[in-house]
Design an enzyme around this catalytic site. Structure first.
Site, short mmCIF file in Angstrom:
data_model
loop_
_atom_site.label_atom_id
_atom_site.label_comp_id
_atom_site.label_asym_id
_atom_site.label_seq_id
_atom_site.Cartn_x
_atom_site.Cartn_y
_atom_site.Cartn_z
N GLN A 46 43.71 40.60 28.43
CA GLN A 46 42.30 40.66 28.08
C GLN A 46 42.11 41.17 26.65
OE1 GLN A 46 42.91 41.67 31.51
NE2 GLN A 46 42.08 39.67 32.06
N CYS A 73 36.75 44.85 32.92
CA CYS A 73 38.21 44.94 32.86
C CYS A 73 38.56 46.42 32.96
CB CYS A 73 38.75 44.34 31.57
SG CYS A 73 40.54 44.56 31.37
N ASN A 183 39.67 35.76 40.97
CA ASN A 183 40.96 36.43 41.00
C ASN A 183 41.46 36.39 42.44
OD1 ASN A 183 41.05 37.70 38.18
ND2 ASN A 183 39.10 38.45 38.95
N GLU A 201 45.52 36.05 38.39
CA GLU A 201 44.33 36.45 37.67
C GLU A 201 43.58 35.23 37.15
OE1 GLU A 201 43.65 40.38 35.23
OE2 GLU A 201 44.81 38.96 34.04
N ARG A 202 42.29 35.19 37.40
CA ARG A 202 41.44 34.11 36.90
C ARG A 202 41.55 34.02 35.38
NH1 ARG A 202 34.90 34.53 37.00
NH2 ARG A 202 35.51 36.38 35.82
N GLY A 211 43.27 46.50 36.58
CA GLY A 211 42.42 47.56 37.08
C GLY A 211 41.35 47.07 38.03
N SER A 212 40.62 46.02 37.63
CA SER A 212 39.54 45.53 38.48
C SER A 212 40.10 44.90 39.76
CB SER A 212 38.66 44.53 37.73
OG SER A 212 39.37 43.37 37.36
#
Length: 271
Positions: A46, A73, A183, A201-202, A211-212
């Site tokens: 990210q 994020c 995700n 992950e998308r 984390g998310s």
């Protein structure tokens, strides 16, 4: 002029932070995608952009490595908080994101905690394509869905090593039930306080952690009655702690590390 940046990671979940609090930095989807290229750019999961903000210590905006924007994020939020805390010699900052104002604190063990806001459990908020029970989706494998500002789909499996995440993740990400894609988590419950998590992950492939996604996976496990309200989430790159009382905001705590700072050449920016 060259573009300055910081490269950081949280248990291997790597991200780049660009500080634009005192200068206009026009991050576009095209530039984010170029910077995210691990062969011809900096490389990251990210990108986070810091901007000046009237009602918080800074505003933070996010992009995936494929150039697509996202609202949250957890790793890069903790990285931005770490930078600002060290800069101001404080143990707490407030960051403005598209999820609202997030309070971040430094723990006694030098980890960063961030209040990630309340999880969104309603089908329209995630979003899903139609009204469904988000705790038990009518998809093979009986996953659960939640949004932490980005959509998450959680599968609970008996043996995580038997799941080829890279092979099955892309199709699940684009399931028609998720109009904004999702995700995808694969979770093995070790005990009520400990899960093992792997992620598709998308817009980003298979990261070392997220984390998310750690928050989303823990929330769905708590909703299913599989987990207590404080959970150690073990990803490929390391562990974070997620706490949720079933009602309020989700608390994410884990380490972050500065790797290096640098500047992107004008030639790179103008291509």
């Amino acid at each position: 002029m060259p573009l300055s940046f910081y490269k950081m990671h949280a248990n291997g979940d790597d991200f780049v932070i660009v500080d634009a609090r005192t200068a206009q930095v026009p991050i576009t989807e095209h530039l984010a995608r170029k910077m995210g290229d691990r062969n011809r750019g900096v490389g990251f999961n990210q990108l986070a952009l810091l901007r000046a903000c009237d009602d918080a210590d800074a505003q933070v905006l996010f992009w995936n490595a494929d150039g697509s924007p996202l609202d949250t994020c957890g790793s890069a939020t903790r990285g931005a908080a770490d930078i600002l805390m060290r800069e101001s010699d404080t143990s707490s900052v407030v960051l403005r994101t598209n999820r609202g104002r997030l309070t971040c604190t430094r723990t006694a063990t030098d980890e960063i905690s961030v209040s990630m806001g309340q999880p969104m459990l309603d089908w329209a908020e995630i979003p899903l394509a139609r009204e469904l029970d988000t705790a038990s989706l009518p998809i093979a494998g009986n996953p659960a869905a939640v949004s932490m500002g980005n959509p998450h789909c959680t599968y609970f499996v008996d043996d995580l090593t038997a799941v080829d995440v890279a092979a099955v993740g892309p199709a699940l990400e684009k399931n028609l039930l998720f109009p904004a894609r999702t995700n995808v988590h694969f979770v093995q419950v070790i005990n009520r306080q400990h899960i093992r998590l792997r992620i598709w992950e998308r817009g980003g492939g298979v990261p070392q952690g997220s984390g998310s996604c750690s928050c989303g996976a823990a929330v769905n496990g708590i909703r299913r009655g599989l987990l207590d309200d404080v959970v150690r989430v073990e990803c490929d790159g390391g562990s974070v702690t997620v706490q949720w009382d079933g009602v309020g905001a989700v608390m994410l705590t884990g380490p972050v590390e500065m790797l290096f700072s640098g500047k992107l050449a004008e030639g790179f920016l103008n291509r």
